[in-house]
Enzyme design. Structure first.
Site, PDB file in Angstrom:
ATOM      1  N   HIS A   1       0.788  -1.347  -0.188  1.00  0.00           N
ATOM      2  CA  HIS A   1       0.444   0.088  -0.020  1.00  0.00           C
ATOM      3  C   HIS A   1       1.096   1.311   0.118  1.00  0.00           C
ATOM      4  O   HIS A   1       2.189   1.064   0.375  1.00  0.00           O
ATOM      5  CB  HIS A   1      -0.833  -0.225   0.913  1.00  0.00           C
ATOM      6  CG  HIS A   1      -0.287  -0.143   2.684  1.00  0.00           C
ATOM      7  ND1 HIS A   1       0.162  -1.302   2.956  1.00  0.00           N
ATOM      8  CD2 HIS A   1       0.079   0.726   3.540  1.00  0.00           C
ATOM      9  CE1 HIS A   1       0.618  -1.331   4.109  1.00  0.00           C
ATOM     10  NE2 HIS A   1       0.620  -0.138   4.705  1.00  0.00           N
TER      11      HIS A   1
ATOM     12  N   HIS B   1       0.946   5.131   0.829  1.00  0.00           N
ATOM     13  CA  HIS B   1       0.287   6.340   2.280  1.00  0.00           C
ATOM     14  C   HIS B   1       0.530   8.047   1.757  1.00  0.00           C
ATOM     15  O   HIS B   1       1.422   7.910   0.821  1.00  0.00           O
ATOM     16  CB  HIS B   1       1.018   5.855   3.046  1.00  0.00           C
ATOM     17  CG  HIS B   1       1.167   4.732   3.880  1.00  0.00           C
ATOM     18  ND1 HIS B   1       0.209   5.208   5.341  1.00  0.00           N
ATOM     19  CD2 HIS B   1       1.995   4.442   4.488  1.00  0.00           C
ATOM     20  CE1 HIS B   1       0.448   4.229   6.178  1.00  0.00           C
ATOM     21  NE2 HIS B   1       0.835   2.908   5.472  1.00  0.00           N
TER      22      HIS B   1
HETATM   23  P1  5GP Z   1       1.748  -0.051   7.251  1.00  0.00           P
HETATM   24  O1  5GP Z   1       2.309   0.357   9.014  1.00  0.00           O
HETATM   25  O2  5GP Z   1       1.802  -1.392   6.806  1.00  0.00           O
HETATM   26  O3  5GP Z   1       2.950   1.369   6.400  1.00  0.00           O
HETATM   27  O4  5GP Z   1       0.453   0.719   7.367  1.00  0.00           O
HETATM   28  C1  5GP Z   1      -0.545  -0.008   7.593  1.00  0.00           C
HETATM   29  C2  5GP Z   1      -1.857   0.944   7.495  1.00  0.00           C
HETATM   30  O5  5GP Z   1      -2.975   0.266   7.455  1.00  0.00           O
HETATM   31  C3  5GP Z   1      -1.425   1.479   8.717  1.00  0.00           C
HETATM   32  O6  5GP Z   1      -1.687   3.092   8.779  1.00  0.00           O
HETATM   33  C4  5GP Z   1      -3.036   1.549   9.503  1.00  0.00           C
HETATM   34  O7  5GP Z   1      -3.759   2.429   9.830  1.00  0.00           O
HETATM   35  C5  5GP Z   1      -3.617   1.247   8.357  1.00  0.00           C
HETATM   36  N1  5GP Z   1      -5.074  -0.570   8.564  1.00  0.00           N
HETATM   37  C6  5GP Z   1      -4.649  -1.295   9.230  1.00  0.00           C
HETATM   38  N2  5GP Z   1      -6.281  -1.841   9.353  1.00  0.00           N
HETATM   39  C7  5GP Z   1      -7.074  -1.003   8.593  1.00  0.00           C
HETATM   40  C8  5GP Z   1      -8.541  -0.539   8.115  1.00  0.00           C
HETATM   41  O8  5GP Z   1      -8.944  -2.195   8.469  1.00  0.00           O
HETATM   42  N3  5GP Z   1      -8.700  -0.011   7.654  1.00  0.00           N
HETATM   43  C9  5GP Z   1      -8.545   0.944   7.749  1.00  0.00           C
HETATM   44  N4  5GP Z   1      -9.070   1.869   6.776  1.00  0.00           N
HETATM   45  N5  5GP Z   1      -7.417   1.083   7.714  1.00  0.00           N
HETATM   46  C10 5GP Z   1      -6.037   0.213   8.491  1.00  0.00           C
END
Ligand code: 5GP
Ligand code: ZN
Length: 144
Positions: free
Chosen positions: A100, A102
């Site tokens: 993903h 951001h």
């Molecule tokens: P990472 O830390 O892997 O770069 O980012 C994962 C992101 O996914 C986090 O910012 C977290 O808030 C988001 N996230 C995790 N679970 C969910 C969810 O169920 N719904 C949404 N909308 N965001 C999620």
């Protein structure tokens, strides 16, 4: 992938605040809203991280980013900038293992999100620095 939270969001099995969808890409508000409008852009195809992308998938996902970024900026008053960030691997703070991107709109410098690069340039000689680049360049050119 059956136990992937983002695959479930794409399938509508888990609700999300969707901002964009086409055949290959899905975008929705990040639940934590590090800043207002914080959005995640994901490929519909389950890939874990950047190391699983091929050029076609990269072009598909990244080509959608400017449109979504501009829409965030236009629709939320006060957006002055944006951090676009992609974490790969636990060591890089990836916590959901469906790749993903951001999109974090910025309203001012000191808010919700800090990105600080330490300068370690003095730990390399010019030779070591050039050698490092040469090694990466050679790997790219060898097609590995
Ligand atoms: P990472 O830390 O892997 O770069 O980012 C994962 C992101 O996914 C986090 O910012 C977290 O808030 C988001 N996230 C995790 N679970 C969910 C969810 O169920 N719904 C949404 N909308 N965001 C999620
Ligand atoms: Zn997935």
């Amino acid at each position: 992938m059956t136990d992937c939270i983002f695959c479930k969001i794409i399938a509508g099995e888990i609700p999300s605040a969707k901002v964009y969808e086409d055949d290959e890409v899905f975008a929705f508000l990040d639940i934590t809203q590090v800043t207002k409008g914080h959005t995640l852009v994901i490929p519909k195809k389950h890939v874990k991280d950047i190391f699983e992308y091929d050029p076609e998938l990269a072009s598909t996902v990244f080509s959608r980013i400017p449109k979504i970024a501009k829409a965030i900026q236009k629709s939320i008053p006060g957006v002055k900038g944006m951090n676009i960030l992609n974490n790969n691997g636990e060591v890089a703070y990836q916590s959901v293992f469906h790749s993903h991107i951001h999109l974090i709109p910025r309203y001012q410098k000191d808010e919700g999100f800090k990105l600080h690069f330490e300068d370690h340039s003095d730990t390399y000689t010019q030779d070591e620095f050039q050698q490092l680049a040469a090694s990466i360049k050679q790997t790219i050119e060898s097609g590995d």
